[in-house]
Design a protein around this motif. Structure first.
Motif, PDB file in Angstrom:
ATOM      1  N   PRO A 111       0.835  -1.214   0.000  1.00 49.49           N
ATOM      2  CA  PRO A 111       0.000   0.000   0.000  1.00 49.49           C
ATOM      3  C   PRO A 111       0.863   1.255   0.000  1.00 49.49           C
ATOM      4  O   PRO A 111       1.929   1.285   0.616  1.00 49.49           O
ATOM      5  N   ALA A 112       0.384   2.300  -0.687  1.00 48.35           N
ATOM      6  CA  ALA A 112       1.123   3.552  -0.769  1.00 48.35           C
ATOM      7  C   ALA A 112       1.255   4.155   0.621  1.00 48.35           C
ATOM      8  O   ALA A 112       0.378   3.991   1.461  1.00 48.35           O
ATOM      9  N   PRO A 113       2.343   4.888   0.847  1.00 46.68           N
ATOM     10  CA  PRO A 113       2.505   5.523   2.156  1.00 46.68           C
ATOM     11  C   PRO A 113       1.360   6.483   2.441  1.00 46.68           C
ATOM     12  O   PRO A 113       0.845   7.127   1.524  1.00 46.68           O
ATOM     13  N   ASP A 158       2.226   7.145   7.906  1.00 43.37           N
ATOM     14  CA  ASP A 158       3.677   7.032   7.861  1.00 43.37           C
ATOM     15  C   ASP A 158       4.343   8.375   8.113  1.00 43.37           C
ATOM     16  O   ASP A 158       5.519   8.428   8.468  1.00 43.37           O
ATOM     17  N   LEU A 159       3.610   9.455   7.903  1.00 42.96           N
ATOM     18  CA  LEU A 159       4.196  10.772   8.085  1.00 42.96           C
ATOM     19  C   LEU A 159       3.102  11.759   8.492  1.00 42.96           C
ATOM     20  O   LEU A 159       1.971  11.659   8.024  1.00 42.96           O
ATOM     21  N   VAL A 160       3.442  12.715   9.335  1.00 32.89           N
ATOM     22  CA  VAL A 160       2.477  13.746   9.740  1.00 32.89           C
ATOM     23  C   VAL A 160       3.046  15.111   9.400  1.00 32.89           C
ATOM     24  O   VAL A 160       4.198  15.417   9.721  1.00 32.89           O
ATOM     25  N   ILE A 161       2.234  15.927   8.723  1.00 36.13           N
ATOM     26  CA  ILE A 161       2.653  17.305   8.438  1.00 36.13           C
ATOM     27  C   ILE A 161       1.755  18.211   9.255  1.00 36.13           C
ATOM     28  O   ILE A 161       0.521  18.135   9.151  1.00 36.13           O
ATOM     29  N   VAL A 162       2.346  19.062  10.065  1.00 39.75           N
ATOM     30  CA  VAL A 162       1.508  19.892  10.943  1.00 39.75           C
ATOM     31  C   VAL A 162       1.973  21.342  10.934  1.00 39.75           C
ATOM     32  O   VAL A 162       3.174  21.643  10.955  1.00 39.75           O
ATOM     33  N   ASP A 163       1.000  22.216  10.881  1.00 39.93           N
ATOM     34  CA  ASP A 163       1.289  23.653  10.927  1.00 39.93           C
ATOM     35  C   ASP A 163       1.564  24.031  12.383  1.00 39.93           C
ATOM     36  O   ASP A 163       0.850  23.624  13.289  1.00 39.93           O
ATOM     37  N   SER A 223       8.282   6.547  17.298  1.00 37.87           N
ATOM     38  CA  SER A 223       9.004   6.526  16.033  1.00 37.87           C
ATOM     39  C   SER A 223       8.253   7.259  14.930  1.00 37.87           C
ATOM     40  O   SER A 223       8.562   7.132  13.758  1.00 37.87           O
ATOM     41  N   ALA A 224       7.250   8.070  15.316  1.00 38.31           N
ATOM     42  CA  ALA A 224       6.496   8.838  14.320  1.00 38.31           C
ATOM     43  C   ALA A 224       7.391   9.886  13.682  1.00 38.31           C
ATOM     44  O   ALA A 224       8.261  10.465  14.343  1.00 38.31           O
ATOM     45  N   VAL A 225       7.183  10.120  12.386  1.00 39.45           N
ATOM     46  CA  VAL A 225       7.966  11.126  11.672  1.00 39.45           C
ATOM     47  C   VAL A 225       7.071  12.328  11.401  1.00 39.45           C
ATOM     48  O   VAL A 225       6.042  12.216  10.745  1.00 39.45           O
ATOM     49  N   ARG A 283      11.154   7.006   8.161  1.00 37.83           N
ATOM     50  CA  ARG A 283      10.112   6.168   8.765  1.00 37.83           C
ATOM     51  C   ARG A 283      10.393   4.693   8.488  1.00 37.83           C
ATOM     52  O   ARG A 283      10.297   3.841   9.366  1.00 37.83           O
ATOM     53  N   ARG A 284      10.767   4.419   7.260  1.00 32.20           N
ATOM     54  CA  ARG A 284      11.062   3.051   6.866  1.00 32.20           C
ATOM     55  C   ARG A 284      12.205   2.495   7.720  1.00 32.20           C
ATOM     56  O   ARG A 284      12.149   1.375   8.218  1.00 32.20           O
ATOM     57  N   LEU A 285      13.241   3.301   7.898  1.00 33.71           N
ATOM     58  CA  LEU A 285      14.382   2.860   8.686  1.00 33.71           C
ATOM     59  C   LEU A 285      14.020   2.640  10.145  1.00 33.71           C
ATOM     60  O   LEU A 285      14.479   1.692  10.782  1.00 33.71           O
TER      61      LEU A 285
END
Lengths: 393, 140
Positions: free
Chosen positions: A10-12, A57-62, A83-85, A130-132
Protein backbone atom coordinates in the motif's frame (compact mmCIF):
# COMPACT_ATOMS: atom_id res chain seq x y z
CA UNK A 1 -7.33 -17.81 -4.36
CA UNK A 2 -4.85 -16.56 -6.89
CA UNK A 3 -2.79 -13.47 -6.23
CA UNK A 4 -2.73 -10.68 -8.79
CA UNK A 5 0.51 -10.56 -10.74
CA UNK A 6 1.39 -7.03 -9.61
CA UNK A 7 0.98 -7.19 -5.86
CA UNK A 8 1.98 -3.87 -4.44
CA UNK A 9 2.61 -2.64 -0.95
CA UNK A 10 0.00 0.00 0.00
CA UNK A 11 1.12 3.55 -0.77
CA UNK A 12 2.50 5.52 2.16
CA UNK A 13 -0.13 7.46 4.05
CA UNK A 14 0.25 11.05 5.15
CA UNK A 15 -1.80 13.18 7.52
CA UNK A 16 -1.83 16.97 7.07
CA UNK A 17 -2.97 19.16 9.94
CA UNK A 18 -3.42 22.83 9.06
CA UNK A 19 -6.15 25.37 9.80
CA UNK A 20 -5.69 27.01 6.37
CA UNK A 21 -7.96 25.25 3.86
CA UNK A 22 -5.86 26.41 0.91
CA UNK A 23 -2.77 24.85 2.44
CA UNK A 24 -4.63 21.62 3.08
CA UNK A 25 -5.87 21.50 -0.47
CA UNK A 26 -2.54 22.20 -2.10
CA UNK A 27 -0.71 19.67 0.11
CA UNK A 28 -3.31 17.05 -0.78
CA UNK A 29 -2.97 17.75 -4.48
CA UNK A 30 0.82 17.78 -4.53
CA UNK A 31 1.20 14.65 -2.47
CA UNK A 32 -1.59 12.71 -4.14
CA UNK A 33 0.16 13.36 -7.44
CA UNK A 34 3.18 11.56 -6.04
CA UNK A 35 0.98 8.58 -5.31
CA UNK A 36 0.65 9.03 -1.57
CA UNK A 37 -2.59 8.60 0.35
CA UNK A 38 -3.39 11.88 2.06
CA UNK A 39 -5.94 12.90 4.63
CA UNK A 40 -6.17 16.37 6.07
CA UNK A 41 -7.58 17.87 9.24
CA UNK A 42 -8.36 21.46 10.16
CA UNK A 43 -7.25 21.49 13.77
CA UNK A 44 -5.13 19.75 16.37
CA UNK A 45 -7.95 17.86 18.01
CA UNK A 46 -9.33 16.24 14.86
CA UNK A 47 -5.78 15.82 13.60
CA UNK A 48 -4.78 13.80 16.65
CA UNK A 49 -7.85 11.64 16.27
CA UNK A 50 -6.99 11.09 12.64
CA UNK A 51 -3.42 10.11 13.44
CA UNK A 52 -4.57 7.63 16.03
CA UNK A 53 -7.06 6.09 13.64
CA UNK A 54 -5.00 6.07 10.46
CA UNK A 55 -1.54 5.49 11.88
CA UNK A 56 0.09 7.35 9.00
CA UNK A 57 3.68 7.03 7.86
CA UNK A 58 4.20 10.77 8.08
CA UNK A 59 2.48 13.75 9.74
CA UNK A 60 2.65 17.30 8.44
CA UNK A 61 1.51 19.89 10.94
CA UNK A 62 1.29 23.65 10.93
CA UNK A 63 2.94 25.15 13.96
CA UNK A 64 0.58 28.11 14.28
CA UNK A 65 -2.96 26.92 14.84
CA UNK A 66 -5.76 28.00 17.14
CA UNK A 67 -6.77 25.48 19.75
CA UNK A 68 -4.24 22.70 20.27
CA UNK A 69 -0.92 24.09 19.05
CA UNK A 70 1.41 22.40 16.62
CA UNK A 71 3.94 21.79 19.39
CA UNK A 72 1.27 20.10 21.47
CA UNK A 73 0.30 17.91 18.52
CA UNK A 74 3.94 16.88 18.14
CA UNK A 75 4.31 15.85 21.73
CA UNK A 76 1.03 13.93 21.75
CA UNK A 77 1.79 12.07 18.52
CA UNK A 78 5.25 11.11 19.75
CA UNK A 79 3.86 9.96 23.04
CA UNK A 80 1.66 7.48 21.24
CA UNK A 81 4.34 6.48 18.75
CA UNK A 82 7.92 7.47 19.53
CA UNK A 83 9.00 6.53 16.03
CA UNK A 84 6.50 8.84 14.32
CA UNK A 85 7.97 11.13 11.67
CA UNK A 86 6.63 14.69 11.85
CA UNK A 87 7.28 17.60 9.53
CA UNK A 88 6.26 21.08 10.70
CA UNK A 89 5.17 23.92 8.45
CA UNK A 90 6.27 27.30 9.72
CA UNK A 91 5.81 30.89 8.72
CA UNK A 92 9.06 32.79 8.14
CA UNK A 93 8.51 34.70 11.36
CA UNK A 94 8.30 31.57 13.43
CA UNK A 95 11.69 30.06 12.65
CA UNK A 96 12.51 29.96 16.35
CA UNK A 97 9.44 27.90 16.98
CA UNK A 98 10.57 25.58 14.24
CA UNK A 99 13.80 24.95 16.09
CA UNK A 100 11.75 24.35 19.21
CA UNK A 101 9.69 21.87 17.27
CA UNK A 102 12.80 19.99 16.22
CA UNK A 103 13.91 19.82 19.82
CA UNK A 104 10.48 18.49 20.66
CA UNK A 105 11.03 15.66 18.25
CA UNK A 106 9.92 16.86 14.84
CA UNK A 107 11.91 15.42 11.98
CA UNK A 108 12.18 18.53 9.84
CA UNK A 109 10.53 21.85 9.04
CA UNK A 110 9.32 23.54 5.90
CA UNK A 111 9.02 27.33 5.86
CA UNK A 112 6.17 28.91 3.95
CA UNK A 113 5.91 29.61 1.10
CA UNK A 114 7.26 26.38 -0.35
CA UNK A 115 7.26 24.90 -3.79
CA UNK A 116 5.69 21.54 -4.63
CA UNK A 117 9.14 20.09 -5.17
CA UNK A 118 10.33 21.26 -1.79
CA UNK A 119 7.36 19.57 -0.17
CA UNK A 120 7.91 16.38 -2.11
CA UNK A 121 11.59 16.21 -1.24
CA UNK A 122 11.05 16.70 2.45
CA UNK A 123 8.27 14.11 2.44
CA UNK A 124 10.45 11.63 0.61
CA UNK A 125 13.21 12.01 3.16
CA UNK A 126 10.74 11.71 5.99
CA UNK A 127 9.28 8.52 4.60
CA UNK A 128 12.71 7.03 4.18
CA UNK A 129 13.40 7.80 7.80
CA UNK A 130 10.11 6.17 8.76
CA UNK A 131 11.06 3.05 6.87
CA UNK A 132 14.38 2.86 8.69
CA UNK A 133 12.80 3.37 12.08
CA UNK A 134 10.27 0.63 11.51
CA UNK A 135 13.05 -1.66 10.36
CA UNK A 136 15.04 -0.87 13.50
CA UNK A 137 12.06 -1.59 15.70
CA UNK A 138 11.41 -4.87 13.95
CA UNK A 139 15.02 -5.88 14.43
CA UNK A 140 14.82 -4.96 18.08
CA UNK A 141 11.80 -7.18 18.51
CA UNK A 142 13.56 -9.97 16.67
CA UNK A 143 16.55 -9.61 18.92
CA UNK A 144 14.36 -9.73 21.98
CA UNK A 145 12.70 -12.87 20.71
CA UNK A 146 16.06 -14.45 20.02
CA UNK A 147 17.27 -13.45 23.44
CA UNK A 148 14.34 -15.19 25.07
CA UNK A 149 14.80 -18.30 23.02
CA UNK A 150 18.46 -18.17 23.92
CA UNK A 151 17.72 -17.90 27.62
CA UNK A 152 15.20 -20.73 27.60
CA UNK A 153 17.32 -23.04 25.56
CA UNK A 154 20.54 -22.33 27.40
CA UNK A 155 18.90 -22.76 30.76
CA UNK A 156 17.55 -26.10 29.63
CA UNK A 157 20.92 -27.04 28.18
CA UNK A 158 22.55 -26.40 31.53
CA UNK A 159 19.79 -27.86 33.66
CA UNK A 160 19.83 -31.15 31.80
CA UNK A 161 23.40 -32.18 32.64
CA UNK A 162 23.08 -30.69 36.11
CA UNK A 163 20.00 -32.79 36.79
CA UNK A 164 21.83 -35.88 35.54
CA UNK A 165 24.85 -35.24 37.79
CA UNK A 166 22.62 -34.41 40.73
CA UNK A 167 20.73 -37.65 40.34
CA UNK A 168 23.86 -39.76 40.00
CA UNK A 169 25.20 -38.30 43.23
CA UNK A 170 21.86 -38.48 44.98
CA UNK A 171 21.39 -42.15 44.15
CA UNK A 172 25.02 -43.02 44.94
CA UNK A 173 24.52 -41.53 48.33
CA UNK A 174 21.71 -43.98 49.02
CA UNK A 175 23.10 -47.19 47.65
CA UNK A 176 24.76 -49.92 49.61
CA UNK A 177 28.53 -50.06 49.60
CA UNK A 178 29.25 -53.40 48.07
CA UNK A 179 31.54 -54.74 45.36
CA UNK A 180 28.97 -54.10 42.66
CA UNK A 181 28.49 -50.66 44.10
CA UNK A 182 32.19 -49.80 43.90
CA UNK A 183 32.40 -50.52 40.19
CA UNK A 184 29.22 -48.61 39.56
CA UNK A 185 30.46 -45.71 41.66
CA UNK A 186 33.59 -45.41 39.52
CA UNK A 187 31.59 -45.58 36.30
CA UNK A 188 29.19 -42.93 37.49
CA UNK A 189 32.02 -40.58 38.54
CA UNK A 190 33.27 -40.74 34.94
CA UNK A 191 29.85 -39.95 33.61
CA UNK A 192 29.43 -37.02 35.99
CA UNK A 193 32.74 -35.58 34.87
CA UNK A 194 31.67 -35.90 31.25
CA UNK A 195 28.43 -34.03 31.86
CA UNK A 196 30.24 -31.31 33.78
CA UNK A 197 32.67 -30.91 30.89
CA UNK A 198 29.70 -30.60 28.60
CA UNK A 199 28.45 -27.68 30.69
CA UNK A 200 31.84 -26.03 30.65
CA UNK A 201 31.97 -26.37 26.87
CA UNK A 202 28.55 -24.79 26.57
CA UNK A 203 29.57 -21.83 28.65
CA UNK A 204 32.78 -21.39 26.65
CA UNK A 205 30.81 -21.42 23.42
CA UNK A 206 28.37 -18.95 24.80
CA UNK A 207 31.19 -16.61 25.63
CA UNK A 208 32.88 -17.14 22.27
CA UNK A 209 29.70 -16.32 20.46
CA UNK A 210 29.15 -13.14 22.42
CA UNK A 211 32.78 -12.23 22.06
CA UNK A 212 32.42 -12.45 18.31
CA UNK A 213 29.17 -10.51 18.38
CA UNK A 214 30.58 -7.91 20.69
CA UNK A 215 33.72 -7.86 18.58
CA UNK A 216 35.88 -8.53 21.59
CA UNK A 217 37.60 -11.47 20.01
CA UNK A 218 40.96 -10.26 18.74
CA UNK A 219 40.56 -9.28 15.15
CA UNK A 220 43.61 -8.58 13.08
CA UNK A 221 44.06 -8.89 9.37
CA UNK A 222 47.41 -10.56 8.90
CA UNK A 223 48.82 -13.33 6.74
CA UNK A 224 48.12 -16.63 8.49
CA UNK A 225 49.42 -20.08 7.72
CA UNK A 226 46.20 -22.07 7.61
CA UNK A 227 48.12 -25.32 7.05
CA UNK A 228 49.78 -25.08 10.43
CA UNK A 229 46.49 -24.25 12.16
CA UNK A 230 44.89 -27.29 10.54
CA UNK A 231 47.79 -29.53 11.56
CA UNK A 232 47.64 -28.28 15.12
CA UNK A 233 43.87 -28.69 15.40
CA UNK A 234 43.98 -32.21 14.01
CA UNK A 235 46.64 -33.09 16.57
CA UNK A 236 44.50 -31.64 19.33
CA UNK A 237 41.43 -33.54 18.14
CA UNK A 238 43.11 -36.89 18.00
CA UNK A 239 41.93 -37.71 21.52
CA UNK A 240 38.37 -37.08 20.40
CA UNK A 241 38.67 -39.18 17.24
CA UNK A 242 40.59 -42.16 18.54
CA UNK A 243 37.89 -43.82 20.71
CA UNK A 244 35.66 -44.13 17.65
CA UNK A 245 38.48 -45.13 15.33
CA UNK A 246 38.02 -42.08 13.16
CA UNK A 247 40.92 -41.20 10.85
CA UNK A 248 41.97 -37.59 10.55
CA UNK A 249 43.64 -36.55 7.29
CA UNK A 250 45.06 -33.28 6.09
CA UNK A 251 45.60 -32.10 2.55
CA UNK A 252 47.53 -28.90 2.97
CA UNK A 253 47.85 -26.12 0.43
CA UNK A 254 51.17 -25.58 -1.34
CA UNK A 255 53.81 -23.81 0.71
CA UNK A 256 53.39 -20.07 0.74
CA UNK A 257 49.62 -19.98 0.36
CA UNK A 258 48.51 -17.85 3.22
CA UNK A 259 45.15 -16.67 4.39
CA UNK A 260 44.43 -13.08 5.29
CA UNK A 261 42.60 -12.86 8.58
CA UNK A 262 42.61 -13.15 12.33
CA UNK A 263 44.60 -16.12 13.62
CA UNK A 264 42.45 -16.69 16.71
CA UNK A 265 39.22 -16.60 14.74
CA UNK A 266 40.66 -18.94 12.13
CA UNK A 267 41.64 -21.40 14.78
CA UNK A 268 38.18 -21.36 16.35
CA UNK A 269 36.70 -21.85 12.88
CA UNK A 270 38.80 -24.91 12.10
CA UNK A 271 38.28 -26.36 15.59
CA UNK A 272 34.52 -26.16 15.33
CA UNK A 273 34.31 -27.65 11.86
CA UNK A 274 36.68 -30.49 12.69
CA UNK A 275 35.05 -31.35 16.01
CA UNK A 276 31.64 -31.46 14.31
CA UNK A 277 33.04 -33.71 11.60
CA UNK A 278 34.28 -36.08 14.27
CA UNK A 279 31.14 -35.91 16.40
CA UNK A 280 28.75 -36.63 13.56
CA UNK A 281 30.86 -39.33 12.00
CA UNK A 282 30.45 -43.10 11.95
CA UNK A 283 32.80 -45.39 13.90
CA UNK A 284 35.85 -46.13 11.77
CA UNK A 285 35.04 -43.18 9.56
CA UNK A 286 37.22 -40.44 8.16
CA UNK A 287 37.63 -36.69 8.40
CA UNK A 288 39.56 -34.86 5.70
CA UNK A 289 40.65 -31.25 5.98
CA UNK A 290 41.93 -29.68 2.80
CA UNK A 291 43.26 -26.22 2.07
CA UNK A 292 43.72 -25.12 -1.49
CA UNK A 293 43.98 -21.94 -3.52
CA UNK A 294 40.93 -21.38 -5.71
CA UNK A 295 40.26 -18.33 -7.87
CA UNK A 296 42.61 -16.11 -5.94
CA UNK A 297 41.10 -17.14 -2.61
CA UNK A 298 41.77 -19.97 -0.21
CA UNK A 299 39.26 -22.76 0.17
CA UNK A 300 39.16 -24.71 3.41
CA UNK A 301 37.08 -27.86 3.16
CA UNK A 302 36.21 -30.22 5.97
CA UNK A 303 34.52 -33.45 4.97
CA UNK A 304 33.30 -36.38 6.97
CA UNK A 305 31.90 -39.84 6.33
CA UNK A 306 29.10 -39.31 8.77
CA UNK A 307 25.37 -39.33 8.92
CA UNK A 308 24.90 -36.58 6.38
CA UNK A 309 22.38 -33.78 6.66
CA UNK A 310 18.90 -34.16 5.15
CA UNK A 311 18.10 -31.40 2.64
CA UNK A 312 15.21 -30.01 4.66
CA UNK A 313 17.52 -29.18 7.56
CA UNK A 314 20.29 -27.59 5.54
CA UNK A 315 18.88 -24.03 5.55
CA UNK A 316 18.81 -24.10 9.36
CA UNK A 317 22.21 -25.60 9.90
CA UNK A 318 23.91 -22.39 10.97
CA UNK A 319 21.13 -21.22 13.28
CA UNK A 320 21.95 -20.95 16.94
CA UNK A 321 21.06 -24.07 18.87
CA UNK A 322 19.95 -25.93 15.79
CA UNK A 323 20.79 -29.58 15.92
CA UNK A 324 19.74 -32.11 13.36
CA UNK A 325 17.07 -34.41 14.69
CA UNK A 326 17.53 -37.83 13.29
CA UNK A 327 18.16 -41.34 14.54
CA UNK A 328 21.80 -41.80 15.31
CA UNK A 329 22.28 -38.14 16.08
CA UNK A 330 20.49 -38.38 19.38
CA UNK A 331 22.52 -38.04 22.51
CA UNK A 332 25.35 -36.05 20.98
CA UNK A 333 26.62 -33.52 23.49
CA UNK A 334 26.92 -29.94 22.40
CA UNK A 335 24.47 -27.10 22.41
CA UNK A 336 24.33 -26.54 18.67
CA UNK A 337 26.34 -23.33 18.86
CA UNK A 338 29.34 -24.57 16.89
CA UNK A 339 28.05 -23.76 13.42
CA UNK A 340 26.56 -20.45 14.55
CA UNK A 341 30.05 -19.52 15.71
CA UNK A 342 31.48 -20.72 12.41
CA UNK A 343 29.02 -18.63 10.44
CA UNK A 344 29.78 -15.54 12.48
CA UNK A 345 33.52 -15.96 12.06
CA UNK A 346 33.26 -16.52 8.32
CA UNK A 347 31.29 -13.29 8.05
CA UNK A 348 33.86 -11.42 10.12
CA UNK A 349 36.67 -12.73 7.93
CA UNK A 350 34.88 -11.63 4.79
CA UNK A 351 34.45 -15.17 3.54
CA UNK A 352 31.67 -17.51 2.45
CA UNK A 353 30.61 -20.95 3.58
CA UNK A 354 28.56 -23.65 1.96
CA UNK A 355 27.71 -27.22 2.80
CA UNK A 356 27.05 -30.20 0.59
CA UNK A 357 25.74 -33.36 2.09
CA UNK A 358 24.36 -36.77 1.22
CA UNK A 359 22.32 -38.47 3.94
CA UNK A 360 24.02 -41.71 4.84
CA UNK A 361 27.28 -40.74 3.15
CA UNK A 362 28.64 -37.64 4.78
CA UNK A 363 29.01 -33.90 4.54
CA UNK A 364 31.53 -31.39 3.28
CA UNK A 365 31.78 -27.84 4.55
CA UNK A 366 33.59 -25.47 2.19
CA UNK A 367 34.81 -22.11 3.40
CA UNK A 368 36.21 -19.48 1.06
CA UNK A 369 38.62 -17.11 2.70
CA UNK A 370 40.64 -14.14 1.45
CA UNK A 371 44.18 -15.03 0.50
CA UNK A 372 47.12 -12.95 1.63
CA UNK A 373 48.91 -11.15 -1.19
CA UNK A 374 51.08 -13.60 -3.08
CA UNK A 375 54.75 -14.11 -2.49
CA UNK A 376 56.32 -16.01 0.33
CA UNK A 377 56.59 -13.57 3.21
CA UNK A 378 59.66 -13.37 5.39
CA UNK A 379 59.73 -15.70 8.36
CA UNK A 380 59.35 -12.79 10.73
CA UNK A 381 56.10 -11.72 9.10
CA UNK A 382 54.44 -15.07 9.46
CA UNK A 383 52.02 -15.45 12.30
CA UNK A 384 53.00 -18.19 14.67
CA UNK A 385 50.20 -20.68 15.16
CA UNK A 386 48.17 -19.32 18.10
CA UNK A 387 48.10 -21.25 21.33
CA UNK A 388 45.36 -23.78 21.71
CA UNK A 389 42.13 -22.37 23.06
CA UNK A 390 39.11 -24.46 23.46
CA UNK A 391 36.42 -22.50 21.75
CA UNK A 392 35.02 -25.72 20.50
CA UNK A 393 31.33 -26.07 19.79
CA UNK B 1 6.33 -68.51 42.06
CA UNK B 2 8.01 -65.12 42.44
CA UNK B 3 5.78 -62.10 42.65
CA UNK B 4 6.29 -59.95 39.60
CA UNK B 5 7.93 -56.62 40.29
CA UNK B 6 5.74 -53.74 39.19
CA UNK B 7 7.00 -52.30 35.93
CA UNK B 8 7.86 -48.64 35.59
CA UNK B 9 8.62 -47.15 32.18
CA UNK B 10 11.01 -44.18 31.99
CA UNK B 11 10.77 -42.10 28.82
CA UNK B 12 13.68 -39.63 28.67
CA UNK B 13 16.33 -38.86 26.07
CA UNK B 14 19.06 -38.44 28.70
CA UNK B 15 20.68 -41.87 29.15
CA UNK B 16 22.44 -40.86 32.36
CA UNK B 17 19.19 -39.71 33.88
CA UNK B 18 17.44 -42.94 32.98
CA UNK B 19 20.27 -45.08 34.32
CA UNK B 20 20.59 -43.55 37.77
CA UNK B 21 16.83 -43.41 38.22
CA UNK B 22 16.53 -47.03 37.11
CA UNK B 23 19.12 -48.20 39.63
CA UNK B 24 17.32 -46.27 42.33
CA UNK B 25 13.91 -47.70 41.50
CA UNK B 26 15.25 -51.23 41.10
CA UNK B 27 16.82 -51.02 44.55
CA UNK B 28 13.32 -50.31 45.84
CA UNK B 29 11.77 -53.33 44.21
CA UNK B 30 10.59 -52.08 40.86
CA UNK B 31 11.38 -53.38 37.39
CA UNK B 32 12.39 -50.58 35.07
CA UNK B 33 11.85 -50.23 31.32
CA UNK B 34 13.68 -47.63 29.26
CA UNK B 35 12.76 -45.56 26.22
CA UNK B 36 14.90 -42.74 24.79
CA UNK B 37 12.08 -41.03 22.89
CA UNK B 38 8.31 -40.85 22.80
CA UNK B 39 7.92 -43.19 19.84
CA UNK B 40 9.76 -46.02 21.53
CA UNK B 41 8.07 -45.09 24.78
CA UNK B 42 4.62 -45.61 23.33
CA UNK B 43 5.71 -48.86 21.70
CA UNK B 44 7.05 -50.27 24.95
CA UNK B 45 4.03 -49.09 26.86
CA UNK B 46 1.76 -50.97 24.49
CA UNK B 47 3.90 -54.10 24.58
CA UNK B 48 4.65 -54.23 28.29
CA UNK B 49 1.72 -52.43 29.96
CA UNK B 50 3.77 -50.83 32.73
CA UNK B 51 2.11 -49.92 36.01
CA UNK B 52 3.46 -46.37 35.76
CA UNK B 53 5.12 -44.09 33.23
CA UNK B 54 7.69 -41.40 33.99
CA UNK B 55 7.72 -38.96 31.09
CA UNK B 56 10.20 -36.26 30.21
CA UNK B 57 8.74 -33.30 28.35
CA UNK B 58 11.47 -31.84 26.20
CA UNK B 59 13.31 -34.52 24.34
CA UNK B 60 14.65 -34.07 20.86
CA UNK B 61 11.46 -32.22 20.00
CA UNK B 62 10.46 -29.42 22.28
CA UNK B 63 7.03 -30.64 23.21
CA UNK B 64 7.56 -34.31 22.55
CA UNK B 65 6.41 -35.37 26.00
CA UNK B 66 3.19 -33.41 25.73
CA UNK B 67 2.17 -35.15 22.54
CA UNK B 68 3.11 -38.51 23.93
CA UNK B 69 0.85 -38.00 26.92
CA UNK B 70 -1.97 -37.01 24.57
CA UNK B 71 -1.48 -40.28 22.72
CA UNK B 72 -1.54 -42.21 25.96
CA UNK B 73 -4.79 -40.59 27.04
CA UNK B 74 -6.39 -41.31 23.70
CA UNK B 75 -5.42 -44.93 23.62
CA UNK B 76 -7.87 -47.30 25.34
CA UNK B 77 -5.25 -49.77 26.48
CA UNK B 78 -2.93 -47.08 27.90
CA UNK B 79 -5.17 -44.34 29.18
CA UNK B 80 -5.45 -45.66 32.71
CA UNK B 81 -1.72 -45.87 33.34
CA UNK B 82 -0.61 -43.14 35.75
CA UNK B 83 1.83 -40.70 34.11
CA UNK B 84 4.29 -38.63 36.09
CA UNK B 85 5.87 -35.76 34.21
CA UNK B 86 9.54 -35.26 35.05
CA UNK B 87 10.97 -32.11 33.54
CA UNK B 88 13.49 -29.33 33.99
CA UNK B 89 11.31 -27.10 31.82
CA UNK B 90 9.30 -25.46 34.50
CA UNK B 91 8.64 -22.09 35.99
CA UNK B 92 11.80 -20.26 35.04
CA UNK B 93 11.50 -20.46 31.27
CA UNK B 94 10.42 -17.07 29.95
CA UNK B 95 8.48 -18.38 27.00
CA UNK B 96 7.53 -21.94 27.82
CA UNK B 97 5.61 -22.13 31.01
CA UNK B 98 3.83 -25.35 31.78
CA UNK B 99 0.99 -25.07 34.18
CA UNK B 100 1.26 -28.35 36.10
CA UNK B 101 -2.43 -28.65 35.62
CA UNK B 102 -3.89 -32.05 34.90
CA UNK B 103 -6.65 -30.66 32.75
CA UNK B 104 -4.09 -29.10 30.47
CA UNK B 105 -1.42 -31.74 30.23
CA UNK B 106 -3.25 -34.88 31.22
CA UNK B 107 -0.62 -36.05 33.69
CA UNK B 108 -1.04 -37.23 37.24
CA UNK B 109 1.94 -35.77 39.06
CA UNK B 110 4.68 -33.31 38.17
CA UNK B 111 8.29 -33.59 39.26
CA UNK B 112 10.77 -30.86 38.43
CA UNK B 113 14.37 -31.90 37.76
CA UNK B 114 16.48 -32.60 39.75
CA UNK B 115 14.01 -35.06 41.15
CA UNK B 116 13.11 -35.26 44.81
CA UNK B 117 13.60 -39.02 45.02
CA UNK B 118 11.79 -39.42 48.33
CA UNK B 119 8.74 -37.61 47.06
CA UNK B 120 8.85 -39.68 43.88
CA UNK B 121 9.01 -42.92 45.79
CA UNK B 122 6.14 -41.92 48.01
CA UNK B 123 4.00 -40.96 45.01
CA UNK B 124 4.79 -44.20 43.20
CA UNK B 125 3.80 -46.23 46.24
CA UNK B 126 0.60 -44.27 46.59
CA UNK B 127 -0.42 -44.74 42.95
CA UNK B 128 0.48 -48.40 42.75
CA UNK B 129 -0.87 -49.34 46.17
CA UNK B 130 -4.45 -49.84 45.06
CA UNK B 131 -4.30 -50.32 41.31
CA UNK B 132 -8.05 -49.93 41.08
CA UNK B 133 -8.15 -46.86 43.29
CA UNK B 134 -5.18 -45.36 41.49
CA UNK B 135 -6.88 -45.89 38.13
CA UNK B 136 -9.98 -44.15 39.33
CA UNK B 137 -7.84 -41.25 40.56
CA UNK B 138 -5.98 -41.03 37.27
CA UNK B 139 -9.13 -40.27 35.30
CA UNK B 140 -8.94 -36.66 34.12
Amino acid sequence: MSSSPAQTVPAPSIVVIDDDPAMRLSCRKILAKSGYRVESFEDGASGLEGVERLKPDLVIVDLKMPGISGLEVISRVLEADPSAVIVVITGYATIDTAVEAMKAGAYDFLPKPFSPDELRIIVQRGLERRRLMLEARRQELERELLRRRFVTFVSHQLQTPLAAVHQYLNVLRQLEDDSEGAARRREWYERCLKRVEEMLALIRNWLTLSAIEGQCLAQQRVPVDLNSIVASVLEECRALAEPEGIRLEARPAPEGCLCLGDPVCLRVLVENLVSNAIKYNRPGGRVEVAVQPVDGELELSVSDTGLGIPKQYQPFLFDEFFRVRQPGAAGKPGAGLGLAIVKRIVAELGGRIEVSSEPGQGSTFRVRLPAAPSGVPEEKDRVVCPAQNSHRG
Amino acid sequence: MSSARPKILIVDDDADFRESLAVFLESHGYAVLHAPDSEQGLLRARLERPALILMDLMMSERTEGCFAIQQIRRSPELQNIPVFVVSSLYDKAPDFRIPPDRAWLGHDEFFPKPVDLERLLEAIRRYLAGAGAAQAEAQP
